[in-house]
Design a protein around this motif. Structure first.
Motif, PDB file in Angstrom:
ATOM      1  N   ILE A 309       0.839  -1.198   0.000  1.00 10.92           N
ATOM      2  CA  ILE A 309       0.000   0.000   0.000  1.00 10.92           C
ATOM      3  C   ILE A 309       0.873   1.248   0.000  1.00 10.92           C
ATOM      4  O   ILE A 309       1.769   1.385   0.839  1.00 10.92           O
ATOM      5  N   SER A 310       0.656   2.153  -0.954  1.00  6.89           N
ATOM      6  CA  SER A 310       1.481   3.363  -0.972  1.00  6.89           C
ATOM      7  C   SER A 310       0.695   4.644  -0.713  1.00  6.89           C
ATOM      8  O   SER A 310       1.284   5.694  -0.500  1.00  6.89           O
ATOM      9  N   GLU A 311      -0.628   4.568  -0.799  1.00  4.27           N
ATOM     10  CA  GLU A 311      -1.412   5.780  -0.551  1.00  4.27           C
ATOM     11  C   GLU A 311      -2.790   5.384  -0.063  1.00  4.27           C
ATOM     12  O   GLU A 311      -3.353   4.399  -0.545  1.00  4.27           O
ATOM     13  N   ILE A 312      -3.350   6.126   0.878  1.00  2.00           N
ATOM     14  CA  ILE A 312      -4.726   5.868   1.319  1.00  2.00           C
ATOM     15  C   ILE A 312      -5.488   7.186   1.259  1.00  2.00           C
ATOM     16  O   ILE A 312      -5.041   8.185   1.819  1.00  2.00           O
ATOM     17  N   THR A 313      -6.601   7.216   0.546  1.00  2.00           N
ATOM     18  CA  THR A 313      -7.407   8.436   0.477  1.00  2.00           C
ATOM     19  C   THR A 313      -8.829   8.122   0.924  1.00  2.00           C
ATOM     20  O   THR A 313      -9.472   7.208   0.388  1.00  2.00           O
ATOM     21  N   TYR A 314      -9.313   8.869   1.884  1.00  2.00           N
ATOM     22  CA  TYR A 314     -10.681   8.676   2.378  1.00  2.00           C
ATOM     23  C   TYR A 314     -11.632   9.516   1.535  1.00  2.00           C
ATOM     24  O   TYR A 314     -11.447  10.712   1.369  1.00  2.00           O
ATOM     25  N   LEU A 315     -12.626   8.898   0.929  1.00  2.00           N
ATOM     26  CA  LEU A 315     -13.524   9.615  -0.001  1.00  2.00           C
ATOM     27  C   LEU A 315     -14.960   9.652   0.472  1.00  2.00           C
ATOM     28  O   LEU A 315     -15.877   9.878  -0.298  1.00  2.00           O
ATOM     29  N   GLY A 316     -15.205   9.387   1.750  1.00  2.00           N
ATOM     30  CA  GLY A 316     -16.582   9.387   2.236  1.00  2.00           C
ATOM     31  C   GLY A 316     -17.222   8.029   2.063  1.00  2.00           C
ATOM     32  O   GLY A 316     -17.134   7.176   2.939  1.00  2.00           O
ATOM     33  N   THR A 317     -17.840   7.805   0.897  1.00  2.00           N
ATOM     34  CA  THR A 317     -18.481   6.506   0.688  1.00  2.00           C
ATOM     35  C   THR A 317     -17.442   5.404   0.541  1.00  2.00           C
ATOM     36  O   THR A 317     -17.680   4.267   0.916  1.00  2.00           O
ATOM     37  N   ASP A 318     -16.298   5.762  -0.045  1.00  2.00           N
ATOM     38  CA  ASP A 318     -15.250   4.769  -0.320  1.00  2.00           C
ATOM     39  C   ASP A 318     -13.934   5.192   0.329  1.00  2.00           C
ATOM     40  O   ASP A 318     -13.762   6.327   0.721  1.00  2.00           O
ATOM     41  N   THR A 319     -13.025   4.203   0.385  1.00  2.77           N
ATOM     42  CA  THR A 319     -11.629   4.547   0.636  1.00  2.77           C
ATOM     43  C   THR A 319     -10.845   4.074  -0.580  1.00  2.77           C
ATOM     44  O   THR A 319     -11.095   2.990  -1.110  1.00  2.77           O
ATOM     45  N   ARG A 320      -9.954   4.933  -1.054  1.00  3.29           N
ATOM     46  CA  ARG A 320      -9.193   4.587  -2.243  1.00  3.29           C
ATOM     47  C   ARG A 320      -7.754   4.295  -1.829  1.00  3.29           C
ATOM     48  O   ARG A 320      -7.109   5.124  -1.171  1.00  3.29           O
ATOM     49  N   TYR A 321      -7.299   3.107  -2.174  1.00  3.11           N
ATOM     50  CA  TYR A 321      -5.913   2.730  -1.883  1.00  3.11           C
ATOM     51  C   TYR A 321      -5.131   2.733  -3.179  1.00  3.11           C
ATOM     52  O   TYR A 321      -5.620   2.245  -4.203  1.00  3.11           O
ATOM     53  N   LEU A 322      -3.929   3.279  -3.127  1.00  3.69           N
ATOM     54  CA  LEU A 322      -3.043   3.136  -4.273  1.00  3.69           C
ATOM     55  C   LEU A 322      -1.984   2.121  -3.859  1.00  3.69           C
ATOM     56  O   LEU A 322      -1.313   2.306  -2.838  1.00  3.69           O
ATOM     57  N   VAL A 323      -1.894   1.040  -4.624  1.00  2.00           N
ATOM     58  CA  VAL A 323      -0.937  -0.011  -4.249  1.00  2.00           C
ATOM     59  C   VAL A 323       0.101  -0.185  -5.352  1.00  2.00           C
ATOM     60  O   VAL A 323      -0.144   0.123  -6.515  1.00  2.00           O
ATOM     61  N   THR A 324       1.268  -0.673  -4.949  1.00  2.00           N
ATOM     62  CA  THR A 324       2.335  -0.926  -5.913  1.00  2.00           C
ATOM     63  C   THR A 324       2.586  -2.429  -5.943  1.00  2.00           C
ATOM     64  O   THR A 324       2.730  -3.066  -4.894  1.00  2.00           O
ATOM     65  N   ILE A 325       2.588  -2.986  -7.158  1.00  2.00           N
ATOM     66  CA  ILE A 325       2.864  -4.427  -7.263  1.00  2.00           C
ATOM     67  C   ILE A 325       4.354  -4.597  -7.579  1.00  2.00           C
ATOM     68  O   ILE A 325       5.017  -3.635  -7.982  1.00  2.00           O
ATOM     69  N   PRO A 326       4.886  -5.782  -7.397  1.00  2.00           N
ATOM     70  CA  PRO A 326       6.339  -5.976  -7.515  1.00  2.00           C
ATOM     71  C   PRO A 326       6.937  -5.520  -8.853  1.00  2.00           C
ATOM     72  O   PRO A 326       8.112  -5.169  -8.912  1.00  2.00           O
ATOM     73  N   THR A 327       6.136  -5.504  -9.921  1.00  2.00           N
ATOM     74  CA  THR A 327       6.686  -5.059 -11.201  1.00  2.00           C
ATOM     75  C   THR A 327       6.892  -3.544 -11.228  1.00  2.00           C
ATOM     76  O   THR A 327       7.475  -3.012 -12.162  1.00  2.00           O
ATOM     77  N   GLY A 328       6.400  -2.855 -10.216  1.00  2.00           N
ATOM     78  CA  GLY A 328       6.524  -1.385 -10.175  1.00  2.00           C
ATOM     79  C   GLY A 328       5.258  -0.690 -10.629  1.00  2.00           C
ATOM     80  O   GLY A 328       5.090   0.510 -10.454  1.00  2.00           O
ATOM     81  N   GLU A 329       4.326  -1.440 -11.245  1.00  2.00           N
ATOM     82  CA  GLU A 329       3.065  -0.837 -11.684  1.00  2.00           C
ATOM     83  C   GLU A 329       2.198  -0.514 -10.482  1.00  2.00           C
ATOM     84  O   GLU A 329       2.253  -1.195  -9.462  1.00  2.00           O
ATOM     85  N   LYS A 330       1.408   0.550 -10.636  1.00  2.00           N
ATOM     86  CA  LYS A 330       0.519   0.942  -9.550  1.00  2.00           C
ATOM     87  C   LYS A 330      -0.918   0.602  -9.916  1.00  2.00           C
ATOM     88  O   LYS A 330      -1.279   0.569 -11.089  1.00  2.00           O
ATOM     89  N   ALA A 331      -1.707   0.350  -8.901  1.00  2.00           N
ATOM     90  CA  ALA A 331      -3.122   0.065  -9.134  1.00  2.00           C
ATOM     91  C   ALA A 331      -3.942   0.750  -8.059  1.00  2.00           C
ATOM     92  O   ALA A 331      -3.489   0.911  -6.924  1.00  2.00           O
ATOM     93  N   ALA A 332      -5.136   1.184  -8.448  1.00  2.00           N
ATOM     94  CA  ALA A 332      -6.043   1.796  -7.477  1.00  2.00           C
ATOM     95  C   ALA A 332      -7.035   0.745  -7.016  1.00  2.00           C
ATOM     96  O   ALA A 332      -7.471  -0.096  -7.807  1.00  2.00           O
ATOM     97  N   VAL A 333      -7.380   0.792  -5.743  1.00  5.31           N
ATOM     98  CA  VAL A 333      -8.375  -0.130  -5.195  1.00  5.31           C
ATOM     99  C   VAL A 333      -9.398   0.714  -4.457  1.00  5.31           C
ATOM    100  O   VAL A 333      -9.033   1.577  -3.662  1.00  5.31           O
ATOM    101  N   ARG A 334     -10.645   0.480  -4.732  1.00  5.29           N
ATOM    102  CA  ARG A 334     -11.695   1.227  -4.019  1.00  5.29           C
ATOM    103  C   ARG A 334     -12.462   0.275  -3.137  1.00  5.29           C
ATOM    104  O   ARG A 334     -12.981  -0.729  -3.613  1.00  5.29           O
TER     105      ARG A 334
END
Lengths: 366, 310
Positions: A309-334
């Protein structure tokens, strides 16, 4: 054949710029719009959606190909002889005529009888819920009211197809939302085919029966809103409609006809595929929506990819996580903030597993 | 705040105009007076005072000598008694109407072409339209003597192609000559406001008309023309008003039948030395011109064209 109210057969439109440069506003395209449906042309500005609409209205002629409306070839048929009417982006209401006369314009041209004009004009003004403003001039109307007049002015002619060129673009967000639902209800009420142009993907998803996503003068995908969202076939469509994560993977093997084992970083996951022509060893892009990814500790999910997990953003209804996978690519998770997940139990730097349901990951055509 | 402003002002820099701001130390009311003053002075000295003088003059028995202080209605009585004045007045108005009508008739297609088919040549065409106005008014009127005279270009040409075997003499020194010359002079003045009105029409409106079933000529009648009415009215006034008082052109190409009220006024002030009569006739023109002006304003209001926009 009978059901298609508008057909594009290999239709293209080229413009010659001043410098002699040729611009392809619309590359050769096939398009069939069924009678009675709410069809949306969706794409960013300059994608050719307005060109396609103006070709239907007859304001411009195709460079090549045939356009048929209601089974009739429309080559060189001027706008005033086509069974379509348009709602213009800036409404194009006649400033010297009042609301009643604006709406009556088409009927007067056809020399309809006065009593009939009066009845139909008032009827269509009622349909768009604009009563009692018959004597107002367009300059005395609000944006939303002008919008309704423009709509009534087109509907009163009972066209086979109603063309709408970003009709809600000039309205504020709240009014736009209300009008979206109203337009959809109206279309079902009058039963006229609507061809709707917009760059707003949310608008397209809300209102349409089918959507054609366009980019750079090409129609990329024509499908139901659900399939456009769930099963985008190209990276552009996946990216333009909603938020999407793109992960790069390598195909290990094709397990059965419809899913493959894919290596993403060090993890091996299953992904369903619907496209032909992929082989073991190919590098492919996988699209997964942020809300279709879940976070869990190791071993809890079927398909899982290691991530930090590299970032956590609280959005009210959701929480958005920005994660980094071993290849270096990032993905958002809601993750929805409901029930057990009401407060985030993760912290930046935590090692997690990304999980998803087989159907939610999509292999894209490059 | 005030001291700060003064400092900046004295340093030669003005700060942003806010509510409290003083420009060069002058209070706001003072600024306003300074802005309005030139126009106000211009109007007072060049319009209102001369007009008052004119009215006073028209009620004098004579412009000069001991009689100049005697109040008299002589000029007005003369104006209403002598039908020659009224005939001349009507003729002037008639000529002005003819000139305005034909000028607009000829200017409209020109303006239409420039506005809708001019493309990139629009500014070139505009310049071509205006350039003749750079030469002296007198020269342009004189040019028509060369064209319309009995041995002028037109007659020479008609004789040469054999359409006539005697030069037409009625062309020159006639009312027709005045009308033709003035139409030529005024075309840019009518074409420009019409052009502006046509150019302001949004192309989307014509597309909408076409979309709603109008053939091109129907779209012209129902959209383009009504929206160009303000331009036509402006053009009409630009032509009609100066034509009523015109005296140079009739003097040069009009002959006895082409004389207009302006010529008589000129005579009263110069040769006749009857300034009160001249003043009375001038006021009569003023009233005569005000009538179409008011009518035009009313038409504009009714058509709603002026209150248009979106």
């Amino acid at each position: 054949m009978v059901n298609n109210i508008i057909e594009f057969e290999n239709v293209s439109k080229q413009y010659r710029e001043k410098a002699g440069e040729i611009v392809n506003a619309l590359n050769p395209s096939e398009l069939s719009i069924q009678a009675g449906e709410f069809f949306t042309l969706l794409g960013p500005s300059g994608c050719g959606k307005t060109t396609a609409l103006r070709l239907m209205a007859g304001f411009i002629q195709p460079t090549a190909g045939n356009i048929k409306i209601d089974g009739l070839a429309m080559n060189n048929v001027p706008p005033y002889r086509r069974p379509v009417n348009m709602v213009f982006q800036d409404y194009a209401l006649f400033p010297h005529l009042n609301v009643f006369e604006n709406v009556a314009f088409g009927l007067r041209i056809k020399r309809t009888q006065a009593a009939e004009i009066s009845r139909r004009v008032n009827e269509s003004l009622e349909i768009v819920q604009l009563v009692g403003l018959n004597n107002r001039r367009p300059s005395q109307l609000s944006g939303g009211q002008k919008q309704r007049v423009a709509l009534a002015r087109a509907l009163v002619n009972q066209p086979a197809v109603l063309l709408l060129d970003e009709p809600l673009g000039a309205l504020d967000l709240k009014l736009r939302r209300a009008m979206q639902l109203e337009l959809k209800a109206l279309q079902q009420q009058v039963g006229i085919t609507f061809v709707y142009v917009t760059h707003d993907q949310e608008e397209a998803l809300t209102m349409s029966d089918r959507i054609a996503v366009m980019s750079a003068g090409r129609i990329l995908q024509i499908d139901s809103p659900q399939n456009i969202y769930e099963r985008p076939t190209t990276r552009f469509v996946a990216d333009f409609v909603g938020e999407t994560n793109f992960l790069t993977g390598k195909i290990k093997n094709i397990v059965t006809g419809d899913y493959v084992k894919l290596a993403i970083g060090n993890d091996l996951v299953d992904v369903r595929h619907r496209t032909n022509g992929i082989h073991p060893g190919d590098t492919v892009t996988v699209a997964i929506r942020p809300e279709r990814l879940s976070l869990a500790a190791d071993g809890q999910q079927v398909e899982q990819i290691s991530a930090t997990i590299s970032e956590i953003t609280y959005l009210g209804t959701d929480t958005r996580y920005l994660v980094t996978i071993p290849t270096g690519e990032k993905a958002a998770v809601r993750v929805q903030n409901a029930g057990m997940n009401r407060t985030s139990s993760y912290r930046i730097g935590d090692q997690v597993k990304l999980g998803y349901v087989l159907d939610d990951a999509q292999i894209l055509v490059s | 705040m005030t001291t700060l402003n003064r400092k900046q002002d004295s340093a030669g820099k003005t700060n942003r105009p806010g509510t409290e701001t003083k420009l060069a130390g002058i209070p706001r009311t003072g600024q306003l007076v300074m802005l309005v003053a030139p126009a106000a002075l211009w109007l007072i000295f060049l319009l209102i005072l001369p007009l008052i003088t004119l009215v006073m003059l028209s009620f004098q028995k004579s412009a000069f000598g001991p009689d100049s202080t005697v109040f008299s209605l002589n000029s007005y009585i003369e104006f209403f008694r002598n039908s020659a004045y009224q005939r001349l007045m009507l003729r002037s108005l008639w000529i002005s109407l003819l000139v305005s009508f034909f000028t607009i008739l000829l200017s409209y297609p020109l303006a239409y072409y420039m506005a809708f088919h001019g493309g990139q040549k629009q500014s070139l065409m505009l310049n071509l339209l205006i350039i003749p106005a750079w030469t002296s008014f007198l020269l342009r009127v004189l040019a028509w003597r060369v064209i319309l005279g009995s041995s002028g270009l037109l007659n020479t040409f008609l004789l040469w192609i054999g359409l006539i075997n005697q030069p037409i003499t009625g062309l020159f020194y006639s009312q027709t000559a005045v009308v033709i010359t003035l139409i030529y002079i005024w075309i840019p003045f009518a074409a420009l406001p019409i052009y502006v009105a046509l150019q302001r029409i949004e192309p989307g409106l014509l597309e909408a008309a076409s979309d709603l079933g109008s053939r091109p000529w129907q779209a012209f009648l129902k959209v383009t023309f009504p929206l160009s009415i303000p331009g036509i009215l402006a053009g009409f006034l630009f032509v009609f008003i100066p034509t009523v008082g015109e005296y140079v052109t009739p003097a040069m190409v009009g002959g006895p039948n082409g004389l207009m009220i302006g010529n008589i006024i000129w005579d009263q002030f110069s040769r006749g030395l009857d300034w009160p009569m001249g003043a009375t006739l001038s006021l009569a023109i003023l009233v005569a011109v005000l009538i179409p002006l008011v009518l035009a304003a009313r038409v504009a209001q009714k058509s709603g064209a002026l209150g248009g926009g979106r």
